[in-house]
Design a protein around this motif. Structure first.
Motif, short mmCIF file in Angstrom:
data_model
loop_
_atom_site.label_atom_id
_atom_site.label_comp_id
_atom_site.label_asym_id
_atom_site.label_seq_id
_atom_site.Cartn_x
_atom_site.Cartn_y
_atom_site.Cartn_z
N VAL A 99 0.87 -1.17 0.00
CA VAL A 99 0.00 0.00 0.00
C VAL A 99 0.90 1.22 0.00
O VAL A 99 1.84 1.29 0.79
CB VAL A 99 -0.92 0.01 1.25
CG1 VAL A 99 -1.78 1.26 1.29
CG2 VAL A 99 -1.78 -1.24 1.29
N PHE A 143 -3.19 4.89 -2.96
CA PHE A 143 -4.24 5.69 -2.33
C PHE A 143 -3.87 7.16 -2.47
O PHE A 143 -2.73 7.50 -2.73
CB PHE A 143 -4.43 5.30 -0.86
CG PHE A 143 -3.23 5.57 -0.02
CD1 PHE A 143 -3.04 6.81 0.58
CD2 PHE A 143 -2.27 4.60 0.18
CE1 PHE A 143 -1.91 7.07 1.36
CE2 PHE A 143 -1.13 4.85 0.94
CZ PHE A 143 -0.96 6.08 1.54
N ASP A 144 -4.86 8.02 -2.27
CA ASP A 144 -4.63 9.47 -2.34
C ASP A 144 -4.74 10.14 -0.98
O ASP A 144 -4.09 11.14 -0.73
CB ASP A 144 -5.63 10.12 -3.31
CG ASP A 144 -5.36 9.70 -4.74
OD1 ASP A 144 -4.19 9.78 -5.17
OD2 ASP A 144 -6.32 9.28 -5.42
N ASP A 190 -9.36 6.62 2.74
CA ASP A 190 -9.33 6.45 1.30
C ASP A 190 -10.12 5.20 0.91
O ASP A 190 -9.96 4.16 1.53
CB ASP A 190 -7.89 6.32 0.81
CG ASP A 190 -7.79 6.44 -0.70
OD1 ASP A 190 -7.45 7.55 -1.16
OD2 ASP A 190 -8.05 5.45 -1.40
N PRO A 191 -10.98 5.29 -0.11
CA PRO A 191 -11.78 4.14 -0.52
C PRO A 191 -10.95 2.92 -0.92
O PRO A 191 -11.36 1.78 -0.68
CB PRO A 191 -12.59 4.65 -1.71
CG PRO A 191 -12.57 6.13 -1.60
CD PRO A 191 -11.31 6.49 -0.87
N ALA A 192 -9.78 3.11 -1.52
CA ALA A 192 -8.94 1.98 -1.92
C ALA A 192 -8.46 1.21 -0.70
O ALA A 192 -8.44 -0.03 -0.70
CB ALA A 192 -7.75 2.47 -2.74
N VAL A 193 -8.09 1.91 0.35
CA VAL A 193 -7.64 1.26 1.59
C VAL A 193 -8.82 0.58 2.27
O VAL A 193 -8.70 -0.55 2.76
CB VAL A 193 -6.95 2.28 2.52
CG1 VAL A 193 -6.58 1.63 3.85
CG2 VAL A 193 -5.71 2.86 1.85
N ASP A 194 -9.98 1.23 2.28
CA ASP A 194 -11.18 0.63 2.87
C ASP A 194 -11.55 -0.67 2.14
O ASP A 194 -11.90 -1.66 2.79
CB ASP A 194 -12.35 1.60 2.84
CG ASP A 194 -12.15 2.81 3.75
OD1 ASP A 194 -11.27 2.75 4.65
OD2 ASP A 194 -12.86 3.82 3.55
N ARG A 195 -11.47 -0.67 0.80
CA ARG A 195 -11.77 -1.89 0.04
C ARG A 195 -10.78 -3.01 0.39
O ARG A 195 -11.17 -4.18 0.51
CB ARG A 195 -11.73 -1.61 -1.46
CG ARG A 195 -12.97 -0.89 -1.99
CD ARG A 195 -13.01 -0.86 -3.51
NE ARG A 195 -11.88 -0.16 -4.11
CZ ARG A 195 -11.83 1.15 -4.32
NH1 ARG A 195 -12.83 1.92 -3.98
NH2 ARG A 195 -10.76 1.70 -4.87
N LEU A 196 -9.51 -2.66 0.55
CA LEU A 196 -8.51 -3.65 0.90
C LEU A 196 -8.80 -4.26 2.27
O LEU A 196 -8.78 -5.48 2.44
CB LEU A 196 -7.11 -3.03 0.90
CG LEU A 196 -5.97 -3.91 1.40
CD1 LEU A 196 -5.82 -5.15 0.52
CD2 LEU A 196 -4.68 -3.13 1.46
N ILE A 203 -1.45 -1.32 -3.98
CA ILE A 203 -2.69 -0.57 -3.80
C ILE A 203 -2.35 0.90 -3.57
O ILE A 203 -1.87 1.26 -2.49
CB ILE A 203 -3.51 -1.11 -2.60
CG1 ILE A 203 -3.69 -2.63 -2.69
CG2 ILE A 203 -4.84 -0.37 -2.48
CD1 ILE A 203 -4.45 -3.13 -3.88
N SER A 247 -0.36 7.30 -4.11
CA SER A 247 -0.41 7.15 -5.58
C SER A 247 0.82 7.73 -6.27
O SER A 247 1.23 7.23 -7.31
CB SER A 247 -1.69 7.78 -6.14
OG SER A 247 -1.76 9.15 -5.80
#
Length: 100
Positions: free
Chosen positions: A54, A76-77, A82-88, A74, A57
């Motif tokens: 992780v 993230f911004d 961050d939604p990418a971290v939450d999805r992970l 992964i 970006s």
């Protein structure tokens, strides 16, 4: 890779330590019931046994070069929320695909 198979998650950072260390602590807390080790490392020293990397970006290209072939990176911004971290996190907890 299925999130249930993640055992080592690496937060890769650049020179700074503050925000990424905070994210690593947040992930350790979020994943404390899972059998997942969360480590913090410089982007140029990603360990070869990382299951997922992780990183911000802006560091994703360097992380992909430094991670073992096939290791999902992964990006993230935002350091927290961050939604990418939450999805992970959800994929690790509930199963589900961890994407690059």
């Amino acid at each position: 890779m299925n999130g249930k198979d993640v055992r080592k998650l690496v937060i890769a950072c650049d020179a700074g330590m503050g925000s990424s260390v905070m994210l690593a602590g947040h992930l350790r807390k979020s994943l404390k019931k899972q059998d997942v080790t969360v480590e913090h490392t410089p982007v140029d020293a990603i360990p070869g046994d990382a299951d997922v990397v992780v990183c911000h970006s802006g560091l994703a290209a360097r992380a992909r070069r430094g991670a073992a072939d096939g290791t999902p990176v992964i990006p993230f911004d935002v350091y927290l929320g961050d939604p990418a971290v939450d999805r992970l996190v959800n994929a690790i907890k509930d199963g589900g695909e961890v994407g690059a």
